[in-house]
Design a protein around this motif. Structure first.
Motif, mmCIF file in Angstrom:
data_model
loop_
_atom_site.group_PDB
_atom_site.id
_atom_site.type_symbol
_atom_site.label_atom_id
_atom_site.label_comp_id
_atom_site.label_asym_id
_atom_site.label_seq_id
_atom_site.Cartn_x
_atom_site.Cartn_y
_atom_site.Cartn_z
ATOM 1 N N SER A 9 -8.227 1.030 -4.277
ATOM 2 C CA SER A 9 -8.818 2.052 -5.166
ATOM 3 C C SER A 9 -8.164 1.581 -6.616
ATOM 4 O O SER A 9 -6.868 1.744 -6.589
ATOM 5 N N SER A 10 -8.928 1.030 -7.582
ATOM 6 C CA SER A 10 -8.292 0.663 -8.715
ATOM 7 C C SER A 10 -7.779 1.715 -9.666
ATOM 8 O O SER A 10 -7.135 1.704 -10.480
ATOM 9 N N PRO A 30 -2.872 8.128 2.133
ATOM 10 C CA PRO A 30 -3.837 7.321 2.016
ATOM 11 C C PRO A 30 -5.032 8.055 2.492
ATOM 12 O O PRO A 30 -5.269 8.787 3.402
ATOM 13 N N LYS A 31 -6.173 7.901 1.844
ATOM 14 C CA LYS A 31 -7.513 8.275 2.225
ATOM 15 C C LYS A 31 -8.681 7.293 2.209
ATOM 16 O O LYS A 31 -8.694 6.576 1.277
ATOM 17 N N LYS A 32 -8.918 6.848 3.451
ATOM 18 C CA LYS A 32 -9.878 5.632 3.651
ATOM 19 C C LYS A 32 -11.165 6.028 2.887
ATOM 20 O O LYS A 32 -12.117 7.060 3.529
ATOM 21 N N ARG A 204 0.315 -3.234 -6.345
ATOM 22 C CA ARG A 204 -0.727 -3.985 -6.047
ATOM 23 C C ARG A 204 -1.304 -3.614 -4.792
ATOM 24 O O ARG A 204 -0.496 -3.173 -3.844
ATOM 25 N N PRO A 205 -2.599 -3.566 -4.722
ATOM 26 C CA PRO A 205 -3.160 -3.318 -3.439
ATOM 27 C C PRO A 205 -2.624 -3.899 -2.180
ATOM 28 O O PRO A 205 -2.426 -3.178 -1.027
ATOM 29 N N ALA A 211 -2.664 -1.117 3.229
ATOM 30 C CA ALA A 211 -3.532 -2.317 3.029
ATOM 31 C C ALA A 211 -3.902 -2.644 4.428
ATOM 32 O O ALA A 211 -3.312 -2.659 5.444
ATOM 33 N N GLU A 212 -5.223 -3.182 4.294
ATOM 34 C CA GLU A 212 -6.000 -3.629 5.743
ATOM 35 C C GLU A 212 -5.896 -5.350 5.876
ATOM 36 O O GLU A 212 -5.987 -5.789 4.418
#
Ligand code: GSH
Length: 212
Positions: A9-10, A30-32, A204-205, A211-212
């Motif tokens: 999410s940016s 985290p919320k997917k 950063r993501p 992170a996936e």
């Protein structure tokens, strides 16, 4: 402090940068987005807008990344994210809002899903839409940065401001969607500098636990 976040999410990326710049520690919740966790009743009870991010601080849950970042800036003023004069603040906010209000909402997940699922656009159509609106917004931002940057390392003056906090995640999105950013050399140069700073790098993501 708890940040309801999603690694990609940016809007959450912006808040992570601001928290890091302020040296604040927080618990990431985290919320997917892909599985719709942000639309479930437990999250809607916290943030009725059903969007990521939200920040819980001292028993209050705040929504909207710009509102959250300005709250953090007022509550933890060091280092400041806005200039100390009214014109400067208006100019920095104009750049930040150019991203948050005029670029990002058009490329948000629910908008892209609508293009695909309701308007029947394929990947090519959706990617053209994304690239068009990012380029449209970056055109103005490039010129603003060219006028206001003192060192080609920051969007405004010679220190990190709210405008930088918004630029880096939007540039991440542009690259993620393979947008051609060669027409925006000032923004590219500024981003390259900012991404090296520890507060930006840690946000950063790819560096997030979910992170996936
Ligand atoms: N203007 C909001 C935008 C928040 C937003 O759109 N977040 C995205 C992730 S970057 C989201 O939750 N999308 C869910 C959806 O589109 O269903 C902000 O700045 O916080």
């Amino acid at each position: 402090m708890k940040l309801f976040t999603f690694f990609r999410s940016s809007a959450a990326y912006r808040v992570r940068i601001a928290l890091n710049l302020k040296g604040l520690t927080y618990e990431a919740v985290p919320k997917k987005l892909r599985t719709g966790e942000h639309r479930r009743t437990d999250y809607l009870a916290l943030n009725p807008q059903g969007l990521i991010p939200a920040l819980e601080h001292e028993g209050v849950v705040l929504a909207q990344s710009l509102a959250i970042i300005e709250y953090l800036d007022e509550t933890f003023p060091d280092p400041p994210l806005l200039p100390d004069f009214a014109v400067g603040r208006a100019q920095v906010r104009a750049m930040a809002q150019g991203v948050a209000c005029d670029i990002h909402p058009l490329n948000n997940l629910r908008v892209l899903n609508y293009l695909r699922e309701v308007l029947g656009q394929n990947d090519e159509g959706v990617n053209r839409w994304i690239a068009h609106w990012i380029a449209e917004g970056f055109r103005g931002l490039e010129e603003q940065a060219r006028r206001h940057s003192a060192d080609q390392k920051h969007c405004y003056g010679g220190a990190v401001t709210l405008a930088d906090v918004l630029l880096v995640p939007q540039m991440y999105n542009a690259r993620r969607f393979n947008c051609d950013v060669s027409a925006f050399p000032t923004l590219v140069k500024i981003t390259a500098h900012l991404e090296q700073l520890p507060a930006f790098a840690a946000a950063r993501p790819e560096a997030q636990p979910d992170a996936e």
